[in-house]
Design a protein around this motif. Structure first.
Motif, short mmCIF file in Angstrom:
data_model
loop_
_atom_site.label_atom_id
_atom_site.label_comp_id
_atom_site.label_asym_id
_atom_site.label_seq_id
_atom_site.Cartn_x
_atom_site.Cartn_y
_atom_site.Cartn_z
N THR A 81 -24.69 3.90 95.10
CA THR A 81 -25.36 5.01 94.43
C THR A 81 -26.70 4.47 93.93
O THR A 81 -26.73 3.55 93.11
N ARG A 94 -18.69 9.94 96.12
CA ARG A 94 -18.78 8.61 96.73
C ARG A 94 -17.40 8.14 97.20
O ARG A 94 -17.26 7.49 98.23
N ILE A 140 -24.94 7.92 97.89
CA ILE A 140 -25.74 8.87 97.12
C ILE A 140 -27.04 8.25 96.66
O ILE A 140 -27.08 7.08 96.24
#
Ligand SMILES: Nc1ncnc2c1ncn2[C@@H]1O[C@H](COP(=O)(O)OP(=O)(O)OP(=O)(O)O)[C@@H](O)[C@H]1O
Ligand SMILES: [Mg+2]
Lengths: 288, 236
Positions: free
Chosen positions: B32, B181, B187
């Motif tokens: 992320t 996720r 992401i």
């Protein structure tokens, strides 16, 4: 009775105007694209119908689908190869290009078919009618024309609100820029819209050819009627286009009842009146 | 970790105005990433260039092993790169459910279906027939995220999903990030809210005036460094 008759005839004529208007409204709705050659395409379809049915003698059952399919394919390709190139933030280039197309089409028709006015004979259907009580007779042909208009509009409504293609077309109308972020190809979707509109133009052209005499210069007036029907009804709402067509049709037939020379002017006056009173049209698009 | 997205020397122009000056960024699978930066830093321009709605021909962008620079946006989308655009941009004449369904137009298969999105954002179930734009800001943001997820992306880009929302709503939306996720989607979020970005991201990029000015793991970055990279001034 003559008034009732005039109103009925006007309503039925409104079906034809709705057919003229539907394609224009669809293209504007999806692409913000004003096709100045719209009326000329209707006339091209009328000549195409005449050629296929009269000159080549092909049966209407085959000829009608052929005309509609040829128009749809031409519309798709024309958008893909030509009109997509002039689409952009500026609305002027499409107007100039389709204005040019309008002149080219009129001249090409004049070269090919001469300036003589012609008509597509509908045989026994031309005079057949339903008699409804005292003095009111409804022609089968205008009735079938009106039914066609309802069918076409219901069909468009179905496509727009019940299919993934329609969803994509409405999304494109809302915000074309991000449609590629949904996996849609703008060039293809625009061409589909024009293809659909052109199929409707094909249907409109066939009815124009059966209903009145037409000649290579008949396009601009059809464009004007289409514009008026769209504006009276309100942009971006397909049933409103039918309502707009009917109001225009009734205004014309009632006007003609008052004075034969008053027919077209009466339509324009009602259009102007509605434009002044309600510039967004009678049934504008709902927005969330 | 396998590299999912990598850009080198990315530039972008609006006419004569240059908005990006050689941006390099990498996202590994399962990461992320957050991009932070002040107004006008070029964050949105960067995302738009990645997904192809700003021209990216000839740019060095590798996604999932393929050079996507110059691909049409719809092809990039179908390769598995989806974006939640700045300002949500829901289709106003489509219902909530239609907005979600249209996100699946690219036809990619995967865990994200209507049901999975409704499970992620149960608030949307009873609004499914409403126009997308008749919802609260937070719910609209959920629709926008759901719409992007419906394409089963390898990488989800989110442009300021917290903007204009109450802190409670922002928290609710960010609770979805680990769940997304967890289903195999990496992401990249763009955020002006620095603490939110530091809380959610495994690595952060800070942008200023079209350049990356700082990058690192949140725990390795000091407040002073971030302020310096964000505003371009020495922290007081
Ligand atoms: N359509 C445009 N035309 C011209 N310049 C633009 C356009 N969009 C953005 N810019 C300029 O490009 C620069 C970067 O803008 P961008 O929107 O990418 O910034 P941002 O980091 O996303 O900002 P914000 O946090 O306000 O969303 C800004 O200077 C902006 O003024
Ligand atoms: Mg931005």
């Amino acid at each position: 009775m003559v008034w009732v008759n005039a109103i009925i005839q006007g309503v039925l004529l409104g079906g034809l105007y709705a057919l003229f208007a539907a394609g224009l409204s669809l293209m504007f709705g999806v692409m913000r694209f004003v096709n100045i050659a719209h009326g000329d395409f209707i006339v091209v379809a009328a000549y195409l119908a005449l050629t296929v049915m009269v000159s080549l003698g092909i049966s209407p059952w085959v000829a009608v689908p052929v005309v509609v399919a040829v128009m749809a394919a031409t519309g798709y390709l024309g958008q893909r190869l030509l009109l997509n190139r002039v689409l952009g933030k500026d609305i002027l280039p499409p107007i100039l290009v389709t204005f040019g197309l309008s002149i080219i089409l009129q001249n090409a028709l004049l070269e090919t078919f001469s300036a003589d006015s012609v008509r597509l004979p509908a045989g026994a259907l031309e005079t057949a009618s339903l008699t409804l009580g005292d003095g009111i007779a409804i022609g089968i042909l205008p009735l079938a024309m009106f039914a066609t208009a309802i069918g076409v509009i219901a069909g468009l409504q179905l496509i727009f609100y019940r299919t993934p293609l329609g969803r994509m077309l409405r999304a494109t109308s809302d915000d074309a820029e991000i449609v590629p972020l949904m996996g849609g190809n703008n060039a293809h979707i625009f061409a589909i819209a024009t293809g659909l509109a052109s199929a409707v133009v094909g249907v409109a052209g066939i009815w124009l050819a059966m209903r009145t005499n037409f000649d290579p210069a008949a396009g601009p007036v059809r464009l004007l009627f289409a514009f008026e029907a769209v504006i009276i009804g309100g942009l971006g709402n397909i049933w409103a286009t039918l309502a707009g067509g009917i109001i225009l049709g009734v205004a014309q037939t009632v006007g003609a009842q008052i004075d034969a020379g008053f027919q077209i002017l009466a339509g324009h006056l009602v259009f102007l009146l509605i434009l002044i009173v309600k510039p967004t049209g009678l049934m504008p698009r709902m927005t969330g | 970790m396998k590299t999912l997205l990598e850009t080198r020397g990315l530039t972008a122009f609006y006419g004569d105005f240059q908005a990006l000056f050689g941006v390099g960024l990498r996202v590994d699978e399962g990461e992320t990433i957050a991009i932070i930066g002040a107004n006008g830093a070029g964050k949105s321009t960067f995302l738009k260039t990645l997904v192809g709605i700003r021209p990216n021909r000839g740019q060095d962008i590798t996604f999932d092993g393929q050079p996507i620079g110059g691909w049409p946006a719809q092809r990039i989308h179908k390769a598995g790169l989806a974006v939640v655009p700045e300002g949500r941009r829901l289709f106003r004449s489509l219902s909530v459910e239609e907005n979600l369904l249209i996100g699946a137009s690219g036809g990619r298969k995967g865990p994200w279906t209507l049901k999975a999105v409704y499970d992620l954002f149960p608030d949307l179930v009873e609004k499914r027939r409403n126009p997308g734009t008749a919802l609260s800001g937070g719910q609209q943001q959920m629709v926008a995220i759901g719409r992007a997820l419906m394409s089963n992306p390898r990488l989800l880009l989110c442009d300021e999903i917290s903007l204009g929302l109450a802190p409670k709503v922002v928290r609710a939306i960010y609770e979805a990030v680990p769940l997304i996720r967890g289903r195999g989607t990496s992401i990249l979020v763009v955020e002006q809210d620095v603490s939110q970005a530091l809380a959610v991201a495994s690595r952060v990029y800070c942008m200023m005036e079209g350049r990356v000015t700082l990058t690192g793991r949140p725990r390795d970055l000091s407040r002073e460094e971030i302020a310096q990279a964000y505003f371009g001034m020495e922290a007081a």
